[in-house]
Design an enzyme around this catalytic site. Structure first.
Site, PDB file in Angstrom:
ATOM      1  N   ASP A  83      16.614   6.840  14.576  1.00 51.32           N
ATOM      2  CA  ASP A  83      15.034   7.070  14.457  1.00 51.32           C
ATOM      3  C   ASP A  83      14.396   6.900  15.814  1.00 51.32           C
ATOM      4  OD1 ASP A  83      12.836   6.775  12.727  1.00 51.32           O
ATOM      5  OD2 ASP A  83      12.647   4.944  12.780  1.00 51.32           O
ATOM      6  N   HIS A 132       1.223   5.481  18.126  1.00 49.68           N
ATOM      7  CA  HIS A 132       2.152   4.155  17.701  1.00 49.68           C
ATOM      8  C   HIS A 132       2.761   3.398  18.727  1.00 49.68           C
ATOM      9  CE1 HIS A 132       4.661   1.752  15.152  1.00 49.68           C
ATOM     10  NE2 HIS A 132       5.830   2.330  15.780  1.00 49.68           N
ATOM     11  N   GLU A 176       6.789   2.181   7.501  1.00 56.60           N
ATOM     12  CA  GLU A 176       6.653   2.839   8.596  1.00 56.60           C
ATOM     13  C   GLU A 176       6.630   4.341   8.090  1.00 56.60           C
ATOM     14  OE1 GLU A 176       9.197   2.517  11.933  1.00 56.60           O
ATOM     15  OE2 GLU A 176       8.286   0.809  12.670  1.00 56.60           O
ATOM     16  N   GLU A 178       6.889   7.848   8.327  1.00 51.88           N
ATOM     17  CA  GLU A 178       7.759   8.921   9.033  1.00 51.88           C
ATOM     18  C   GLU A 178       8.228  10.182   8.253  1.00 51.88           C
ATOM     19  OE1 GLU A 178      10.883   7.139  11.422  1.00 51.88           O
ATOM     20  OE2 GLU A 178      10.052   5.290  11.347  1.00 51.88           O
ATOM     21  N   ASP A 216      10.521   4.044   6.990  1.00 50.55           N
ATOM     22  CA  ASP A 216      11.522   3.156   7.847  1.00 50.55           C
ATOM     23  C   ASP A 216      11.120   1.562   7.650  1.00 50.55           C
ATOM     24  OD1 ASP A 216      13.102   1.939   9.537  1.00 50.55           O
ATOM     25  OD2 ASP A 216      11.911   2.451  11.434  1.00 50.55           O
ATOM     26  N   ARG A 260       8.924  -7.425  10.537  1.00 44.60           N
ATOM     27  CA  ARG A 260       8.227  -7.380  11.750  1.00 44.60           C
ATOM     28  C   ARG A 260       8.957  -8.774  12.570  1.00 44.60           C
ATOM     29  NH1 ARG A 260       8.194  -2.365  12.741  1.00 44.60           N
ATOM     30  NH2 ARG A 260       6.268  -1.323  11.649  1.00 44.60           N
ATOM     31  N   GLN A 320      12.364  -8.501  13.975  1.00 44.38           N
ATOM     32  CA  GLN A 320      12.234  -7.786  14.944  1.00 44.38           C
ATOM     33  C   GLN A 320      11.928  -8.258  16.297  1.00 44.38           C
ATOM     34  OE1 GLN A 320       9.978  -4.300  14.086  1.00 44.38           O
ATOM     35  NE2 GLN A 320      10.371  -3.165  16.029  1.00 44.38           N
ATOM     36  N   LYS A 343      15.658  -3.401  10.494  1.00 45.19           N
ATOM     37  CA  LYS A 343      15.446  -2.154  10.197  1.00 45.19           C
ATOM     38  C   LYS A 343      16.777  -1.717   9.024  1.00 45.19           C
ATOM     39  CE  LYS A 343      12.185  -0.833  13.128  1.00 45.19           C
ATOM     40  NZ  LYS A 343      10.919  -0.006  12.915  1.00 45.19           N
ATOM     41  N   THR A 381      16.102   2.105   4.235  1.00 44.37           N
ATOM     42  CA  THR A 381      15.234   3.310   4.539  1.00 44.37           C
ATOM     43  C   THR A 381      15.176   4.157   3.538  1.00 44.37           C
ATOM     44  OG1 THR A 381      16.138   2.997   6.762  1.00 44.37           O
ATOM     45  CG2 THR A 381      14.941   5.152   6.197  1.00 44.37           C
ATOM     46  N   GLU A 434       0.143  -2.050  13.000  1.00 41.48           N
ATOM     47  CA  GLU A 434      -0.912  -1.500  13.759  1.00 41.48           C
ATOM     48  C   GLU A 434      -2.229  -1.679  13.130  1.00 41.48           C
ATOM     49  OE1 GLU A 434      -0.411   2.662  15.194  1.00 41.48           O
ATOM     50  OE2 GLU A 434       1.499   2.433  14.200  1.00 41.48           O
TER      51      GLU A 434
END
Ligand code: MN
Length: 448
Positions: A145, A152, A219, A221, A253, A257, A260, A273, A277, A394
């Protein structure tokens, strides 16, 4: 030498299909799209095999081959379409993929009678997608990834390092991490909220705890799917990189958080992660994407020129993909009130700082071998505006500003029962719209 995979008669906006239902305007799978997937008729007990989506149906490639409907390279390509993955088809490369696409287009074109002349064609050769089970299209050995959206990277960097949002390497080297191929799942598969270790206190002075993730995110993607690989110890020149791409799909994805934040230094994301996915079921081939190419995003003036191995020269004029991705959220309360899913973001893949060819050339630049079926995620696709933010991290400024939903609910991160719906499409003047289908997932409660 780079293959030409340009615009041809299969992209003609005037083409229609003899198949009722395939010509509805705004549909994801018109005759100009022809994406590949893996399916079987529900309840048939047959092994999964390759098909092409057309309207609300799927064309059984092996059945067409048995009926002698393919010739030449297309026949060679169709010979591996009885497989339970598209890997061998992808590995054959662009000449085979293009030939098969061309002959499938001809079979489905208005006026052609070859398929409708076959016995039981409606159930055997072109069953409805709703009557089929779909499977992951590729058998993926490795999933990587990237982090190709500078918007971003800047938005996220600002949350963690307000004084230096973008690290100094960003504009030189495409950043990525190695994802987990074993937890790639298909559209529609529920996602179990992960358990994990988190550190609640920002100063790091409290001991960490273990429990359900409290900051579950998505996410938005796209996934680049490798066709022909490269031998270990060899590189892929950026000018030839697209020859190694079979196609694209949508990719979510899922990201924890809070896990992470605690684990990502110094080696990057790991358990935040690797729990899931999600991929969309249909591979939009590189051939199908020809009309929807765009110039690579202009880099701000003063940015460093890419190093030679990443420099696409004049090819950068059509190095990006004009893919629009949308993210919708449907909560249990909204479902109960029959409300439509709420759109949380809409962003353009053409805004990515690095192009697909640059990501691929960079990946192989150290001699790393890419293999058929490998997937390269673009990284979260965000853009310059507020509506372009491709994840909740975000959108909510790291969980500070809640998103308000139509039923009056708010979200900082995902709650159990929330359904995340990723969709995408390409448009270009003079061509029809083609869709990528959907990439859905509903959050299940953690199991302690
Ligand atoms: Mn990602």
């Amino acid at each position: 030498m780079a293959m030409t995979r340009g615009i041809d008669e299969t992209h003609d906006a005037a083409l229609t299909s003899w198949l009722p239902g395939a010509n509805a305007p705004g549909h994801d799978f018109p005759i100009q799209n022809l994406p590949f997937g893996i399916f079987r008729r529900r309840g048939s007990g047959e092994p999964p095999h390759a098909g092409v989506a057309i309207g609300d149906r799927v064309l059984d490639i092996a059945a067409c081959r048995t009926a002698g409907l393919f010739t030449g390279l297309a026949s060679e390509a169709a010979a591996v379409c009885g497989d339970a993955s598209l890997n061998r088809l992808a590995a054959l490369g662009p000449a085979h993929a293009g030939a098969l696409r061309g002959q499938i287009s001809a079979l489905l074109r208005a006026g052609d009678t070859r398929i409708a002349g076959l016995p039981d064609w409606e159930t055997r050769v072109l069953p409805r997608i709703s009557e089929c089970e779909l499977f992951l299209p590729m058998e993926t050995g490795d999933y990587t990834d990237f982090y190709a959206s500078i918007h971003h990277a800047t938005n996220v960097g600002r949350l963690f390092r307000p004084e230096q949002p973008l690290l100094p390497n960003y504009k030189h080297v495409p950043i990525g991490y190695h994802g987990r191929a074993s937890s790639l799942i298909l559209d529609g598969t529920p996602v179990r909220r992960p358990m994990g270790q988190t550190q609640a206190s920002p100063d790091g002075l409290q001991p960490p705890s273990f429990g359900p993730c409290k900051a579950l995110d998505y996410e938005v993607e796209a996934g680049l799917i490798i066709g022909t690989g490269n031998p270990l110890g060899t590189r892929i020149p950026v000018a030839a990189a697209e020859d190694h791409l079979f196609g694209m799909c949508l990719l979510n994805d899922w990201s924890a958080r809070d896990l992470q934040k605690w684990e990502y230094q110094p080696l990057g994301p790991f358990l935040a992660k690797s729990f899931a996915t999600t991929l969309s079921p249909w591979v939009i081939t590189w051939e199908a994407l020809a009309p929807y190419r765009a110039a690579a995003a202009a880099h701000p003036s003063g940015d460093p020129a890419p190093l030679a191995y990443l420099d696409q020269g004049s090819a950068s004029g059509r190095a990006a993909i004009n893919l629009v991705c949308e993210l919708h959220l449907l909560t249990p309360a909204m479902r109960q009130q029959s409300l439509a899913p709420a759109r949380l973001s809409r962003a353009h893949a053409r805004d990515l700082y690095w192009t697909p060819a640059q990501l691929l050339a960079h990946h192989a630049s150290n001699g790393c071998n890419l293999r058929p079926g490998d997937i390269l995620g673009t990284g979260t696709i965000s853009g310059p505006d507020a509506e372009n933010r491709g994840c909740l991290l975000e959108l909510t400024q790291g969980g500070k500003d809640a998103v308000v939903l139509p039923a009056g609910e708010t979200r900082r991160y995902l709650q159990d029962g929330d359904e995340v719906i990723l969709s995408g499409h390409c448009e270009a003047p003079g061509f029809v719209r083609i869709g990528f289908g959907e990439c859905r997932g509903t959050v299940l409660p953690a199991v302690g």
